[in-house]
Motif scaffolding. Structure first.
Motif, PDB file in Angstrom:
ATOM      1  N   THR A   5     -27.644  96.784  34.456  1.00  8.64           N
ATOM      2  CA  THR A   5     -28.417  97.786  33.709  1.00  8.64           C
ATOM      3  C   THR A   5     -29.494  98.401  34.587  1.00  8.64           C
ATOM      4  N   VAL A   6     -30.164  97.550  35.375  1.00 13.19           N
ATOM      5  CA  VAL A   6     -31.209  98.049  36.280  1.00 13.19           C
ATOM      6  C   VAL A   6     -30.625  99.038  37.277  1.00 13.19           C
ATOM      7  N   ASP A   7     -29.449  98.716  37.831  1.00 17.83           N
ATOM      8  CA  ASP A   7     -28.807  99.616  38.793  1.00 17.83           C
ATOM      9  C   ASP A   7     -28.483 100.970  38.152  1.00 17.83           C
ATOM     10  N   LYS A   8     -28.021 100.934  36.913  1.00 18.61           N
ATOM     11  CA  LYS A   8     -27.665 102.181  36.225  1.00 18.61           C
ATOM     12  C   LYS A   8     -28.914 103.031  35.955  1.00 18.61           C
ATOM     13  N   ILE A   9     -30.003 102.350  35.603  1.00 18.07           N
ATOM     14  CA  ILE A   9     -31.246 103.092  35.344  1.00 18.07           C
ATOM     15  C   ILE A   9     -31.735 103.755  36.622  1.00 18.07           C
ATOM     16  N   PHE A  10     -31.749 103.023  37.724  1.00 20.21           N
ATOM     17  CA  PHE A  10     -32.213 103.593  38.988  1.00 20.21           C
ATOM     18  C   PHE A  10     -31.297 104.714  39.471  1.00 20.21           C
ATOM     19  N   ALA A  11     -30.002 104.627  39.122  1.00 17.57           N
ATOM     20  CA  ALA A  11     -29.077 105.696  39.510  1.00 17.57           C
ATOM     21  C   ALA A  11     -29.216 106.919  38.624  1.00 17.57           C
ATOM     22  N   GLY A  12     -29.991 106.793  37.525  1.00 17.46           N
ATOM     23  CA  GLY A  12     -30.224 107.936  36.647  1.00 17.46           C
ATOM     24  C   GLY A  12     -29.119 108.173  35.636  1.00 17.46           C
ATOM     25  N   GLN A  13     -28.284 107.168  35.366  1.00 16.24           N
ATOM     26  CA  GLN A  13     -27.191 107.346  34.408  1.00 16.24           C
ATOM     27  C   GLN A  13     -27.730 107.333  32.988  1.00 16.24           C
ATOM     28  N   LEU A  14     -27.192 108.231  32.143  1.00 10.71           N
ATOM     29  CA  LEU A  14     -27.771 108.483  30.828  1.00 10.71           C
ATOM     30  C   LEU A  14     -27.083 107.732  29.692  1.00 10.71           C
ATOM     31  N   ASP A  15     -26.009 107.021  29.960  1.00 13.29           N
ATOM     32  CA  ASP A  15     -25.314 106.320  28.879  1.00 13.29           C
ATOM     33  C   ASP A  15     -25.918 104.937  28.650  1.00 13.29           C
ATOM     34  N   THR A  16     -25.922 104.525  27.398  1.00 11.66           N
ATOM     35  CA  THR A  16     -26.421 103.202  26.967  1.00 11.66           C
ATOM     36  C   THR A  16     -27.781 102.855  27.574  1.00 11.66           C
ATOM     37  N   LEU A  17     -28.756 103.681  27.286  1.00 12.48           N
ATOM     38  CA  LEU A  17     -30.097 103.438  27.818  1.00 12.48           C
ATOM     39  C   LEU A  17     -30.827 102.404  26.967  1.00 12.48           C
ATOM     40  N   PRO A  18     -31.473 101.409  27.595  1.00 16.36           N
ATOM     41  CA  PRO A  18     -32.307 100.478  26.823  1.00 16.36           C
ATOM     42  C   PRO A  18     -33.594 101.179  26.382  1.00 16.36           C
ATOM     43  N   PRO A  19     -34.304 100.606  25.403  1.00 19.41           N
ATOM     44  CA  PRO A  19     -35.555 101.233  24.946  1.00 19.41           C
ATOM     45  C   PRO A  19     -36.638 101.156  26.014  1.00 19.41           C
ATOM     46  N   ILE A 349     -38.781 105.640  34.778  1.00 19.75           N
ATOM     47  CA  ILE A 349     -37.480 106.327  34.820  1.00 19.75           C
ATOM     48  C   ILE A 349     -36.890 106.433  33.426  1.00 19.75           C
ATOM     49  N   LEU A 350     -36.989 105.339  32.668  1.00 16.46           N
ATOM     50  CA  LEU A 350     -36.407 105.323  31.324  1.00 16.46           C
ATOM     51  C   LEU A 350     -37.019 106.407  30.430  1.00 16.46           C
ATOM     52  N   GLN A 351     -38.331 106.596  30.538  1.00 11.86           N
ATOM     53  CA  GLN A 351     -38.969 107.616  29.715  1.00 11.86           C
ATOM     54  C   GLN A 351     -38.350 108.985  29.958  1.00 11.86           C
ATOM     55  N   HIS A 352     -38.093 109.302  31.214  1.00 15.49           N
ATOM     56  CA  HIS A 352     -37.559 110.621  31.543  1.00 15.49           C
ATOM     57  C   HIS A 352     -36.069 110.715  31.219  1.00 15.49           C
ATOM     58  N   LEU A 353     -35.346 109.624  31.381  1.00 13.59           N
ATOM     59  CA  LEU A 353     -33.933 109.644  31.018  1.00 13.59           C
ATOM     60  C   LEU A 353     -33.765 109.820  29.511  1.00 13.59           C
ATOM     61  N   HIS A 354     -34.601 109.140  28.728  1.00 12.28           N
ATOM     62  CA  HIS A 354     -34.550 109.331  27.281  1.00 12.28           C
ATOM     63  C   HIS A 354     -34.899 110.769  26.907  1.00 12.28           C
ATOM     64  N   ALA A 355     -35.932 111.329  27.550  1.00 13.66           N
ATOM     65  CA  ALA A 355     -36.314 112.713  27.267  1.00 13.66           C
ATOM     66  C   ALA A 355     -35.178 113.667  27.594  1.00 13.66           C
ATOM     67  N   CYS A 356     -34.499 113.405  28.706  1.00 13.18           N
ATOM     68  CA  CYS A 356     -33.367 114.245  29.102  1.00 13.18           C
ATOM     69  C   CYS A 356     -32.243 114.139  28.080  1.00 13.18           C
ATOM     70  N   LYS A 357     -31.941 112.919  27.688  1.00  8.80           N
ATOM     71  CA  LYS A 357     -30.841 112.699  26.738  1.00  8.80           C
ATOM     72  C   LYS A 357     -31.139 113.354  25.398  1.00  8.80           C
ATOM     73  N   ASN A 358     -32.374 113.216  24.930  1.00  9.01           N
ATOM     74  CA  ASN A 358     -32.747 113.819  23.646  1.00  9.01           C
ATOM     75  C   ASN A 358     -32.671 115.336  23.699  1.00  9.01           C
ATOM     76  N   SER A 359     -33.071 115.908  24.846  1.00 10.15           N
ATOM     77  CA  SER A 359     -33.038 117.358  24.987  1.00 10.15           C
ATOM     78  C   SER A 359     -31.614 117.884  25.010  1.00 10.15           C
ATOM     79  N   VAL A 360     -30.721 117.143  25.659  1.00  9.92           N
ATOM     80  CA  VAL A 360     -29.326 117.580  25.787  1.00  9.92           C
ATOM     81  C   VAL A 360     -28.625 117.563  24.430  1.00  9.92           C
TER      82      VAL A 360
END
Length: 1728
Positions: A5-19, A349-360
């Motif tokens: 999960t940590v690797d996916k977050i650092f890679a910027g992947q948007l699927d299955t994001l933890p809170p 990173i998670l904050q911005h990935l969530h913001a991106c996902k919500n915007s999309v």
């Protein structure tokens, strides 16, 4: 969180994001309205403030409580939204809270059971049918529930009470209100029965399941417990339950009992009790963790049953369990929280990935723009892509969509996605943390260590650009940055330069920023990016959506929201969208129409036609719904704030605002006078997505997400200036802590409250439960845990705008603790901006002057304070002491520095010792480690670019270092040139390397010498290329550092320098290279046409004038300059001697225009002023100034003995003109000379630098009237010519560095040794009283000592030993003795020993020692002794023996001589274990017969009486305390240890052994053995350690390199000599030392009136340079020249009697100011 999960977050992947984890602890408290009222009120008053403090101080968390039962008004009941809001808040708490999020307070009451606000249409029809089948009338249901066909599927909505019962909220007519309220509660009861009856019937007939049926029977409390506990997976870490049982409830008092138990028809509600029992006793204990469940049993006592007075013990236990349970859950959560760098960046990173996902998720359309971004990502572009457009045009959504699509676009690879929405999270608001987080993310993905990431902005920017090179084809790097124009913490010079403009392969960067054609200020960052990114294809304008797309988007959003509109409503929407289709307007329209019901009236379905009107309409509706005053003040506080407010701060502010509380509580008496949290929650719920959570000062704050909202709020709420000041003042009081930390705030009861509650008093007093606002938070150990950054950021801003200047001065700008705390936690510019802001808002000139004094003092000390904020007190004292008496606020600040500054730095200046602001010196810009050989001003005159071994850019308006680029070269750069557009700069080094720097991005190219066999002598720039030239050729480069062309010089003479505008337009200036030939030759090329060279030696005037058919022409000249546009050339040609001639650039040749003016002086240099109106020529004895148009001239002569010299051909000392041409200023040697131009009179000489001035430029544009100088002393200084004649508080200093210091014992006098004189200093006043030199011209002084009685000075000068009488300042003895290596005093300073190094004829070195009596100079004894190398001799502790390092044959030995007679006692051969060559002999103070021989590893103690080796002490460096107990170990590589000499062990480490490089180190004990002093040459700091506990009490950064140090006999003072010739006396101000504050207060410098009285009487006479000649001499037998000791001495004493009296006056007054004159008078009496 697992590794995958940590690797996916650092890679910027948007699927299955933890809170995302947050910095908030937010709990929802659940209970019924009445039964736990006492407990909730007690928690509110006593426990919540403690938890706020706990969270803030221990963990840096915001503690928030959501208590929806407290302070609920009738308006909240009216729209039936309370239950929905409760569920929404539970979800928010679970989503946001760190640790606990839900607390249940249970009793014996099931609570309020509302009917559903919204019922699915099919379900209500089924219930209605069931009622009809049972013969029940449904008119009540039909009246209160209306069908909303806009919901999909359709629903029935319970109507607001006041829509039918119009007086339900009418508090002004209580009778009518009471009637309607009674009607409503009766109606509600009937509807409850109807719906429950129908639901039961449907359940019995299997038309409805049990859960759906229970929905009509359930209480609000049970619904909360289900959502907060029963349906939650992890209750152990997030929930708490406290359940109370009351025995023997008195049912006789039903009214009171009904607060604690459900009563229906005066009976216990059995149904409710059954439901409660199942919830409380069965389901809750089974689900919650046992340790989080507390149960209490209490008795019903008295009429009230439960009260604080009767149940205090229970309440105490309840509060204790609650507090401990909460702190346990918070601590547990924080322990699990990954506080490492990796954990923090994951959160970011998670904050911005969530913001991106919500915007999309809500993005539709824009296919064309998305395709352009896709083409860029896949294409070959090496520049960033910029999305730009007006505010609210949809840039953020488009960028988010493209970021999310990147993985699909590059499906063949594994791209690394870095996305940041600037300003929306704590780490993305300021530039430094933003870049740090990006570097962390890139480093993780490419497996690079986090430790390599720099902390400072300048190297951090360079590091980011280096990291981009890590990208590969398999792992491309994509960086998306939204709203880069919103980044804070970047100076103008670095505003956009951190963005890489040229990208390596496999890297793409997409950024967005605002651009509006009608607002240049708003678009300035876009304009800068246009300059940086040359490719026009890399700019994508984001426009409005257009009507069709906007309507499509709204319809899709409505479909997603399961909403629809009727035909009329769709036409209203279409009309609005046709007028404006900006995405922000579309969002506002969507939010509004989602509220529309199918039954809404046309007048309620109105839409505005633009963004501003839409926002105003939204504000208006929120005000109507929640109360205008509450909404007005809440939004006004957010708008008034500088950087936003946290929710806790906003609640606190409203709770302090009695205007709001009087409105909210006009009919109530709150248990705690605070705003109910529910009220703000309801308001924010009606402003979705318009208030964003962003970072400010390390805290998550609320602020307007869009600029348009802030503008609308200002327009709506700040029309009245008095009202604006009210809000500023309220926020200022809050951050001042005026009513914080338990201080009650008075208030007045409203008339309604007094009438309704029978109050006799008009006023009350209430603790608002707001936190204290200290500057610094400390942990349990008393160490700083963190600073109150919120206070630092907000308080000055609001005090200034509230015009509360007295509070501003007292608490902020003239408050030492404030300045120190803010300097310790914020950049210097953050502190200075407070002063600048205040000056801009203040009219009083005296106050402005005081503010400028302190601000300029901080600027002058900026280089030191930025690294050493604890130096604040020494810096302010050292600079502002002369301004103390006439400026009351400055005086107050300096008194605070003396009283409080000693806690941070225990070394304070005894007197004024640093440049005082307000005089000519405006800034001293320090940052170079080597001489500054050149600097240039940018075209906008905003920045200084300077070079040494690195490039440094300073902001002229603030003195901030805005950019530092270190190219890593070995040489020193010179001849700095900026390109005409200021995009690039170039400079070459003395070893033929050249550095080409991109000024916008800090990217540089290191260019090696491209011309074999030649030396680089110049480098130039145009806007399109660079040139490097030698003497015979030049090479053209692209601005990327690539060679374009090599060109050989067409002239056979060597090139001196070039002028270059382009490859086809240039001039070369040639010179033969013969120093006897000063004639120059100019070769000019125009439009690139090549003609044969004309070879000639001189032209007549006619030939020159008629030579019009050549494009190239030679002129033989001696000095020259030309205009900026190169149309005019001014020079001295051979034909016209020294006259200055003007040549014009014709179409094909230089043509003589005229002779400017006759001239008799041979000029060394000629240059034009910046405005091209004056010519200035430098000649040997001064300067010539000519007006170009009229030829009028002025001659400015230097003082006698001062001359201009040529540093190289055409270069000499510069002279510039001030604004308005009133003054001329020249830099010669170290000084600035100022003339009045019209009178040609020399007015002032300023001691400017302590190294030669290398470059000088005038800055006379706008408000500037300044001169800028650079020097060999490594500084650039800015001088304000307007202040050139203001009082300058002179700091006495020598011209050369101080080599040695000798202190008198009986008087506050110091003797300094410089190369050319001996100085006598008054240490109480800091005055250089006299300079002594026997040979005024060419004196070379090497040693000097003053006797303890302060009467005589012994010095060695130019091969002579001199005895000076202090009071007469005259030589009383002189004898020749060359090459003196050592001078020391013996026998209570009645004798002196001088040791010279001599060489015999064989070349073997030896020393000659002679001892003389003082003052007659009679030889007592003399002898020679052999040496291998010279080593200083020593005197034993009892003064009886001289210990002399010598040799005996080929072996080392010690010679022991009797100190009184000079008799050789014995020789002592040196043999002991591990013998090494020693460099020092140290007598042991406590062992008169023992000395230590110090080698590089140890100290070796030998006994000179027994000739035996005693022991070795490892690591000892030779420094020893006065009692002989302790020594010091201070290796050159760093570290300091205290050694116990008896056992040779280290007893305390004062400085850990940290490798700091090899530098000079000085360490010593003070004379009283109380302190250890340690100077480190690399850091340039003196650290002072208290010997008793090893604590460092001072870390003092000296202003220049230390060259000498001495400690006073009383241990109170140390005296420093530095390379700039200054002598500084520092008081050791140990805060634990008794009487130290009184001692400081009594210093003469702290009592300006006494000091002025003294200076008026004595300084003119005493503070003078007296290079006294020696007395008459006669030849004696030994051929040495010496003074006659007796009668000549008496004659000299008589002659100098008046001088003696003056010296006595000086000393007496000094002692009086010190408080002790007895020592001097005793001495005087003894002498007489």
């Amino acid at each position: 969180m697992d590794d995958r999960t940590v690797d996916k977050i650092f890679a910027g992947q948007l699927d299955t994001l933890p809170p995302v984890s947050s910095k908030v602890c937010r709990i929802f408290t659940s209970s019924t309205f009445t039964d736990m009222l006492m407990e909730r009120n007690t928690l509110m008053a006593e426990v919540y403030p403690r938890l706020k403090e706990f969270c803030r101080e221990k963990h840096g968390l915001e503690f928030q409580v959501v208590d929806m039962r407290w302070g609920v008004r009738d308006e909240a009941t009216d729209d039936h939204m309370t239950t929905e809001l409760c569920m929404r808040e539970i979800d928010n708490c679970q989503r946001l809270s760190m640790g606990p999020n839900f607390v249940f307070f249970g009793g014996q009451k099931y609570g309020y059971r509302p009917i559903p606000t919204v019922i699915l249409g099919s379900e209500l029809l089924m219930l209605r049918e069931a009622l009809i089948n049972m013969g029940v009338d449904t008119i009540l249901i039909d009246t209160w529930y209306k069908r909303d066909s806009n919901a999909v599927p359709f629903v029935y909505i319970l109507q607001p009470i006041s829509s039918i019962l119009v007086n339900f909220n009418n508090k002004r007519v209580p009778k009518l209100q009471a009637q309607d309220q009674a009607t409503w509660w009766d109606t509600l009861s009937k509807m409850q029965k109807l719906l429950r009856k129908a639901a039961q019937a449907c359940y019995n007939t299997h038309k409805m399941d049990k859960e759906a049926m229970h929905n009509y029977f359930m209480s609000v409390t049970e619904r909360e417990v289900i959502n907060g506990i029963l349906s939650v997976k992890n209750t152990k870490n997030h929930t708490l339950a406290l359940v109370r049982y009351i025995n023997n409830i008195n049912l006789q008092n039903l009214r009171r009992a009904a607060n604690f138990i459900d009563i229906v028809n005066r009976q216990i509600d059995g149904e409710a009790m059954k439901l409660l029992s199942d919830l409380r006793d069965v389901r809750l204990p089974a689900r919650i963790e046992a340790s989080n469940y507390h149960r209490y049993t209490v008795e019903w006592i008295g009429r009230e049953g439960l009260a604080k007075e009767t149940h205090g013990e229970y309440l105490q236990e309840f509060c204790t369990h609650f507090y401990k349970g909460m702190t346990k859950l918070i601590d547990r959560a924080m322990r699990k929280e990954d506080s490492s760098a990796q954990g923090q960046i994951i959160t970011e990173i998670l904050q911005h990935l969530h913001a991106c996902k919500n915007s999309v998720q809500v993005f539709y359309g824009r296919e064309e723009e998305v395709k352009k971004v896709e083409d860029y990502i896949k294409g070959p572009s090496v520049n960033p892509l910029l999305l730009h457009g007006a505010g609210g045009c949809g840039k953020t959504s488009l960028l988010a969509k493209c970021a999310a699509s990147s993985f699909e676009w590059l499906s063949h690879a594994k791209p690394i996605l870095v996305i940041r929405f600037v300003g929306t999270s704590p780490e993305s608001t300021a530039l430094t943390p933003l870049l740090t987080s990006i570097c962390h993310q890139i480093s993780y993905n490419y497996m690079l260590p986090f430790e390599d990431i720099p902390d400072d902005l300048v190297p951090l920017t360079a590091h980011l650009k280096e990291l981009l090179n890590c990208a590969t084809t398999q792992m491309p790097l994509l960086i998306y940055l939204d709203s880069v124009d919103q980044v804070t913490g970047a100076t103008d010079a670095n505003r956009m330069s951190w963005i890489p403009t040229r990208l390596p392969p496999n890297v793409k960067i997409v950024v967005s920023c605002v651009s509006e054609d009608n607002d240049p200020e708003l678009s300035k960052d876009y304009t800068l990016l246009r300059r940086m990114i040359d490719n026009i294809d890399n700019f994508l304008e984001v426009r409005a959506l257009g009507e069709d797309l906007a309507m499509d988007i709204i319809k899709k959003w409505m479909c997603t929201a399961k909403r629809d509109l009727n035909n009329y409503q769709w036409r209203v929407v279409s009309n609005a969208i046709s007028r404006c289709s900006l995405p922000i307007f579309v969002k506002l329209v969507f939010a509004e129409i989602c509220r529309w019901k199918s039954y809404s009236k046309p007048q309620d379905t109105y839409l505005a036609s633009n963004v501003m009107d839409s926002i105003m309409m939204l504000f208006s509706k929120v005000e109507v719904k929640h109360g205008r005053l509450l909404v007005f003040h809440a939004l006004a506080y957010i708008t008034a704030s500088k950087n936003g407010l946290s929710e806790s701060e906003l609640e606190d502010l409203i709770s302090l605002d009695d205007k709001v509380l009087d409105d909210v509580y006009q009919y109530h008496m709150p248990p705690v006078r605070r705003i109910p949290p529910l009220l703000w929650t309801r308001i924010r719920n009606d402003l979705p997505n318009y208030l964003s959570d962003c970072e400010a000062d390390g805290v998550s704050v609320l602020n307007w997400y869009h600029r348009q909202f802030k503008e609308a709020a200002i327009k709506r709420y700040f029309t009245n200036q008095n009202m604006a000041q009210y809000f500023y003042s309220m926020i200022a009081d809050y951050f001042l802590g005026t009513w914080g930390g338990g201080i009650p705030k008075p208030f007045k009861y409203t008339e309604i409250q007094r009438h309704r509650f029978n109050l006799k008093s008009k006023e009350g007093l209430a603790d608002r439960k707001v936190p204290a606002q200290p500057l610094v938070y400390y942990n349990k150990d008393g160490k700083v845990s963190r600073y109150n950054l919120r206070k630092f950021g907000e308080l000055p801003y609001h005090l200034i705008r509230a015009r509360r200047f007295e509070d501003l001065y007292k608490h902020v700008l003239f408050n030492y603790q404030w300045l120190h705390a803010k300097l310790s936690s914020c950049p210097l510019q953050a502190v200075l901006s407070d002063f600048e802001d205040a000056i801009a808002h203040i009219d009083d000139r005296d106050q402005i002057r005081e503010l400028m004094l302190v601000a300029d003092a901080l600027r002058l000390g900026g280089a030191i304070l930025s690294q050493y904020p604890d130096m604040l007190a020494p810096q302010l004292i050292g600079r502002l002491l002369p301004e103390m008496e006439t400026n009351p606020n400055v005086k107050s600040l300096l008194l605070q520095c003396d009283a409080e500054g000693i806690d941070h730095c225990g070394l304070l200046p005894t007197y004024h010792c640093s440049h005082t602001p307000g005089g000519p010196l405006k800034y001293s810009l320090e940052g170079h480690q080597f001489a500054v050989f050149g600097f240039r001003l940018t075209n906008d005159l905003r920045y200084i670019v300077s070079v040494s071994n690195k490039f440094i850019t300073w902001d002229l308006s603030t003195s901030d270092l805005t950019r530092e680029v270190i190219p890593g070269i070995e040489g020193i750069m010179q001849d700095l040139v900026l390109s005409p557009d200021n995009k690039y700069s170039i400079a070459h080094t003395n070893n033929s390397q050249t550095v080409l720097l991109n000024m916008l991005t800090s990217e540089f190219f290191l260019l090696e010498n491209p011309m074999p066999g030649e030396t680089v002598i110049g480098s130039l720039l145009s806007d399109s290329c660079a040139v490097i030239h030698g003497e015979r050729s030049w090479v053209l480069y692209t601005l990327r550092g690539e060679i374009k062309e090599r060109v050989s010089s067409p002239v056979d003479k060597p090139i001196l320098f070039m002028d270059f505008k382009g490859p086809q337009d240039y001039s070369i200036i040639c010179w033969s290279g013969d120093f006897d030939d000063k004639n120059l030759l100019i070769h000019t090329v125009v439009e690139g046409n090549a003609f044969e060279n004309l070879d000639f030696h001189r032209y007549s005037k006619d030939e020159v004038m008629n030579n019009s058919d050549k494009k190239k022409i030679f002129l033989i000249i001696s000095v020259m300059t030309w205009t900026t546009c190169r149309t005019y050339l001014y020079c001295c040609v051979q034909e016209h001697g020294q006259d200055v001639c003007a040549f014009t650039k014709g179409e094909s040749s230089w043509m003589l225009d005229r002779i400017i003016a006759p001239n008799d002086e041979k000029l060394l240099m000629l240059h034009l002023t910046h405005d091209q109106k004056h010519l200035i020529g430098t000649f040997m004895l001064g300067f010539k100034v000519w007006e170009v148009e009229s030829g009028k001239g002025w001659t400015l002569r230097l003082p006698h003995g001062i001359r201009n010299i040529s540093t190289q051909l055409l270069k000499s000392n510069s002279c510039v003109l001030s604004k308005g041409y009133k003054y001329a200023v020249a830099g010669v040697r170290k000084n600035l000379y100022v003339w009045e131009l019209e009178t040609q009179e020399l007015l002032k000489v300023l001691d400017a630098h302590f190294g030669r001035i290398m470059d000088m430029v005038a800055l006379t544009v706008g408000n500037w009237n300044s001169v800028i100088t650079s020097s060999l002393d490594r500084t650039v200084k800015v001088w304000n010519i307007n202040n050139i004649f203001e009082q300058v508080h002179v700091i006495d200093r020598h011209e050369l560095q101080v080599d040695d210091i000798s202190l008198a014992v009986t008087l506050p006098l110091a003797v300094t040794v410089t190369r050319n004189c001996v100085g006598i200093w008054n240490l109480k006043l800091g005055k250089l009283v006299s300079k002594l030199a026997d040979s005024p011209l060419g004196a070379i002084v090497t040693h000097a000592k003053i006797t303890n009685n302060s009467r005589y000075i012994v010095s060695t000068e130019s091969g002579n030993v001199l005895f000076w009488m202090v009071r007469a300042e005259a030589v009383v003895f002189k004898a020749e003795q060359k090459n003196v290596q050592q001078l020391m005093l013996l026998d209570d300073d009645t004798k002196c020993v001088t040791v010279s190094k001599i060489s015999e004829g064989t070349g073997e070195p030896s020393c000659y020692l002679v001892t003389r009596s003082i003052p007659d100079g009679a030889k007592v004894y003399e002898f020679d002794y052999p040496i291998r190398v010279f080593k200083s001799i020593a005197v034993t502790a009892d003064g009886l023996f001289l210990v002399i390092p010598s040799i005996d044959g080929m072996k080392d030995a010690l010679l022991i001589y009797h100190a009184k007679t000079g008799t050789l006692v014995h020789k002592m051969p040196l043999k002991y274990p591990s013998f090494k060559d020693f460099h020092m002999v140290v007598p042991l103070p406590n062992k008169p017969t023992q000395v230590a021989l110090i080698d590089q590893d140890k100290g070796n103690i030998v006994d000179i009486r027994t000739k035996k080796f005693v022991r070795s002490i490892a690591k000892w460096g030779g420094k020893v305390s006065k009692d002989g107990r302790y020594g010091l170990y201070a290796p050159a590589r760093g570290g300091l240890e205290l050694l116990e000499l008896r056992h040779g062990t280290s007893v305390r480490t004062l400085i850990p052994r940290v490798a700091e490089g090899v530098f000079s180190v000085i360490c010593l004990f003070t004379r009283t053995d109380e302190y250890v002093l340690y100077y480190h040459g690399g850091r340039k700091t003196i650290r002072v350690f208290r010997l008793t506990d090893g604590k460092m009490i001072a870390n003092y950064r000296v202003q220049a390199e230390l060259t000498a140090i001495a400690a006073s006999e009383d241990g109170r003072t140390i005296v420093l000599g530095t390379v700039d010739g200054c002598l500084s006396s520092l008081t050791i101000a140990d805060p634990t030392r008794n009487g130290i504050k009184e001692y400081l207060a009594d210093l003469p410098s702290r009592n300006p009136q006494d000091l002025q009285d003294y200076e008026a009487l004595n300084c003119k006479e005493i503070s003078r340079t007296n290079l006294a000649p020696s007395g008459s001499k006669e030849k004696v037998r030994d051929g040495m020249s010496r003074d006659v000791p007796c009668h000549k001495y008496k004659e000299e004493e008589a002659k100098q009697n008046m001088t003696f009296k003056r010296a006595v006056n000086m000393v007496m007054l000094t002692n009086r100011l010190q408080g002790d004159s007895s020592s001097f008078f005793g001495m005087k009496k003894a002498q007489s």
